[in-house]
Design a protein around this motif. Structure first.
Motif, PDB file in Angstrom:
ATOM      1  N   GLU A  56     -18.152  -2.797 -96.268  1.00  0.00           N
ATOM      2  CA  GLU A  56     -17.232  -3.568 -95.451  1.00  0.00           C
ATOM      3  C   GLU A  56     -15.800  -3.071 -95.614  1.00  0.00           C
ATOM      4  OE1 GLU A  56     -19.624  -4.724 -97.216  1.00  0.00           O
ATOM      5  OE2 GLU A  56     -20.822  -6.107 -96.012  1.00  0.00           O
ATOM      6  N   GLN A  57     -15.448  -2.639 -96.817  1.00  0.00           N
ATOM      7  CA  GLN A  57     -14.101  -2.108 -97.037  1.00  0.00           C
ATOM      8  C   GLN A  57     -13.866  -0.839 -96.212  1.00  0.00           C
ATOM      9  OE1 GLN A  57     -12.469  -2.046-101.129  1.00  0.00           O
ATOM     10  NE2 GLN A  57     -14.464  -2.808-101.780  1.00  0.00           N
ATOM     11  N   TRP A  93     -16.989  -3.372 -83.841  1.00  0.00           N
ATOM     12  CA  TRP A  93     -17.243  -3.448 -85.275  1.00  0.00           C
ATOM     13  C   TRP A  93     -18.661  -2.946 -85.587  1.00  0.00           C
ATOM     14  CZ3 TRP A  93     -14.004  -4.666 -89.292  1.00  0.00           C
ATOM     15  CH2 TRP A  93     -14.590  -4.909 -90.534  1.00  0.00           C
ATOM     16  N   LEU A 139     -19.673   0.079 -88.050  1.00  0.00           N
ATOM     17  CA  LEU A 139     -20.585  -0.194 -89.164  1.00  0.00           C
ATOM     18  C   LEU A 139     -21.787   0.750 -89.118  1.00  0.00           C
ATOM     19  CD1 LEU A 139     -21.256  -2.079 -91.560  1.00  0.00           C
ATOM     20  CD2 LEU A 139     -22.393  -3.589 -89.931  1.00  0.00           C
ATOM     21  N   VAL A 190     -15.455   0.148 -93.468  1.00  0.00           N
ATOM     22  CA  VAL A 190     -15.425  -0.171 -92.039  1.00  0.00           C
ATOM     23  C   VAL A 190     -14.083  -0.796 -91.665  1.00  0.00           C
ATOM     24  CG1 VAL A 190     -16.481  -1.552 -90.222  1.00  0.00           C
ATOM     25  CG2 VAL A 190     -17.928  -0.399 -91.899  1.00  0.00           C
ATOM     26  N   LEU A 191     -13.555  -1.670 -92.513  1.00  0.00           N
ATOM     27  CA  LEU A 191     -12.258  -2.271 -92.237  1.00  0.00           C
ATOM     28  C   LEU A 191     -11.161  -1.206 -92.231  1.00  0.00           C
ATOM     29  CD1 LEU A 191     -10.427  -4.646 -91.715  1.00  0.00           C
ATOM     30  CD2 LEU A 191     -10.456  -5.171 -94.174  1.00  0.00           C
ATOM     31  N   LEU A 194     -15.889 -12.168 -93.426  1.00  0.00           N
ATOM     32  CA  LEU A 194     -15.583 -10.838 -93.953  1.00  0.00           C
ATOM     33  C   LEU A 194     -15.245 -10.914 -95.443  1.00  0.00           C
ATOM     34  CD1 LEU A 194     -15.171  -7.835 -93.324  1.00  0.00           C
ATOM     35  CD2 LEU A 194     -12.790  -8.364 -92.713  1.00  0.00           C
TER      36      LEU A 194
END
Length: 499
Positions: A377-378, A154, A158, A380-381, A347
């Motif tokens: 974060e969106q 992760w 990121l 990366v997810l 998250l």
């Protein structure tokens, strides 16, 4: 902070720590600055000369000169050193700080009063008694195995995304959420859960709770009746009460929500909240017959169904039934999901799938709530899902959760036989165990004294129900589970007495 005491223009004490990481001149500066800000030395008063202070505290004069120059440069003192350095009449920090005030006593008969909806949410929150701090202790429910999350992977995703960030990426996004993440979710839901939707119907929100809050605001007016499972999920009740809904508890049996009872109690309800894939907290599945009956009721009454699919990925043997949303021909179902249970709670990314006709209103509600979820974060997810890492992680945690559940079952059989009974079950992050010989409230209170968190089933029910405890195990290693069982056994023996 170094301690400074003065008498006249003499420094009596300024503690210097030779082993400190702070340079000595910095320690002198901080000590004198602290004395100025705390009125140990008054505005306009003279400070000791650099020579006198150096002699008093046992440091070189150059060290004190450096400290005084820093104080003068920042506006704390005036003068040119020697014996003519004085505290400034207006100290920078005091100018920027509000004058201290005495605490105001609480007004008697204050007019301050939260809204009815807020008071209802507060009541629900208190009944939940949530413990959200990490790491969790045995047997806190709803916490996934954050120790199994691939942190390094992760972190690389990121860092890669951040290295490519543009000024456009730092601006506002759309209320629906980042398009790539919605595309990834749409593909996953179609393959894994049988959900039928376009990306325009998907809204990225703050976890499952965010999805429930948006759904409630979207379809409910104050006073609307809503069926809720009994026993059922506190968080849903809080969100619905926050929208001003009137809750109608509907009993749950081995086949899930009693649709016939819901119709008898409130045929005209505006909506029904259900957890059909794995009922929370009884872990039963809503049967096909009940699903059909629920969908038929909603279509006939022009009512809504909020489907919470909070942990359908966590099954150890058979695949779950497809989501109800995929069987809905009338556009009655709002589908909620989250990554908090499969990845990690911090998250705070979940999703809400709404019927096509609700998309414009949902866009407005989402915008007025908080515009949109954090963009980085969106993205990366989305990378995480598209790279196949999400499915690999889910496969891994399924196996570990099965092992951890078995350790819990073995421990209960060994130490709590005849007191606590865990029914068969091959899914999820928690189990609900039935108690014998005591109330679940007394059991939970005794467990808390032994450092064990359990949720009494009666606190999740509006009506009478057999005593039971909800035990989470997913976020605990096997050692913590085994030790937790022994502490729980000790707690329950104090309530039950010697056998």
């Amino acid at each position: 902070m170094p301690l400074l005491r003065v008498h006249g223009d003499r420094i009596l004490s300024l503690a210097i720590d030779p082993g400190s990481e702070q340079p000595v001149y910095r320690q002198v500066y901080l000590g004198v600055r602290h004395a100025i800000l705390n009125a140990v030395v008054e505005p306009g008063s003279r400070l000791p000369s650099t020579r006198a202070l150096a002699s008093d505290i046992g440091v070189s004069r150059n060290t004190v000169v450096m400290a005084y120059e820093q104080l003068r440069a920042e506006g704390y003192t005036v003068g040119r050193g020697g014996s003519d350095t004085r505290v400034a009449n207006e100290v920078p920090d005091r100018v920027m700080q509000a004058a201290p005030t005495r605490p105001r006593p609480r007004a008697q008969g204050s007019i301050a009063r939260p809204s009815t909806a807020a008071r209802a949410m507060e009541e629900t929150y208190r009944s939940m008694a949530p413990r959200l701090e990490m790491p969790p202790r045995a047997f806190r429910a709803g916490v996934p195995a954050t120790d199994l999350f691939p942190y390094a992977l992760w972190g690389r995703l990121l860092a890669r995304r951040w290295s490519r960030i543009t000024t456009r990426d730092l601006g506002y996004g759309t209320p629906q959420g980042h398009l790539r993440l919605r595309e990834a979710i749409a593909g996953y839901l179609a393959a894994a859960r049988g959900v039928i939707c376009d990306v325009e119907q998907i809204f990225i929100v703050g976890g499952a709770q965010g999805a429930l809050s948006v759904a409630a605001r979207l379809i409910l007016d104050p006073g609307d009746k809503v069926w809720v499972e009994d026993p059922g999920y506190h968080g849903a009740r809080g969100a619905l009460r926050g929208a001003g809904a009137t809750l109608v508890p509907v009993p749950v049996d081995d086949s899930g929500l009693r649709v016939d009872e819901g119709i008898r109690l409130a045929r005209d309800a505006r909506a029904a909240f259900v957890t059909p894939s794995r009922q929370l907290p009884l872990s039963v599945t809503l049967s096909k017959e009940r699903r059909a009956a629920l969908l038929a009721w909603a279509a006939k009454q022009k009512s809504w169904i909020i489907e919470d699919d909070y942990d359908s990925e966590i099954r150890f043997a058979s695949r779950p039934l497809p989501a109800m949303q995929g069987d809905d021909p009338h556009g009655c179902v709002l589908y909620c999901g989250t990554f908090s249970k499969t990845l990690f709670p911090a998250l705070r990314i979940g999703y809400l799938v709404v019927p096509p006709d609700l998309v414009p209103a949902a866009t407005a509600v989402r915008h007025m709530q908080d515009v949109h979820s954090p963009t980085l974060e969106q993205v990366v997810l989305a990378d995480f899902i598209e790279g196949g890492h999400f499915e690999r992680h889910v496969r891994r945690v399924r196996q570990v959760y099965l092992e951890r559940q078995q350790v819990l079952r073995d421990g209960v059989k060994r130490h709590l036989r005849g007191v606590l009974e865990i029914p068969p079950g091959e899914a999820g992050l928690f189990v609900t165990a039935w108690l014998h010989g005591m109330t679940d409230i007394a059991a939970a209170d005794a467990a808390a004294k032994e450092g064990v968190d359990v949720v009494p089933l009666s606190r999740m029910s509006e009506g009478p129900i057999a005593p039971g405890l909800v035990l989470g195990y997913a976020g605990l290693n096997t050692t913590d589970i085994a030790e937790g069982v022994q502490r729980l056994a000790k707690a329950l023996s104090s309530v039950r007495g010697p056998r």
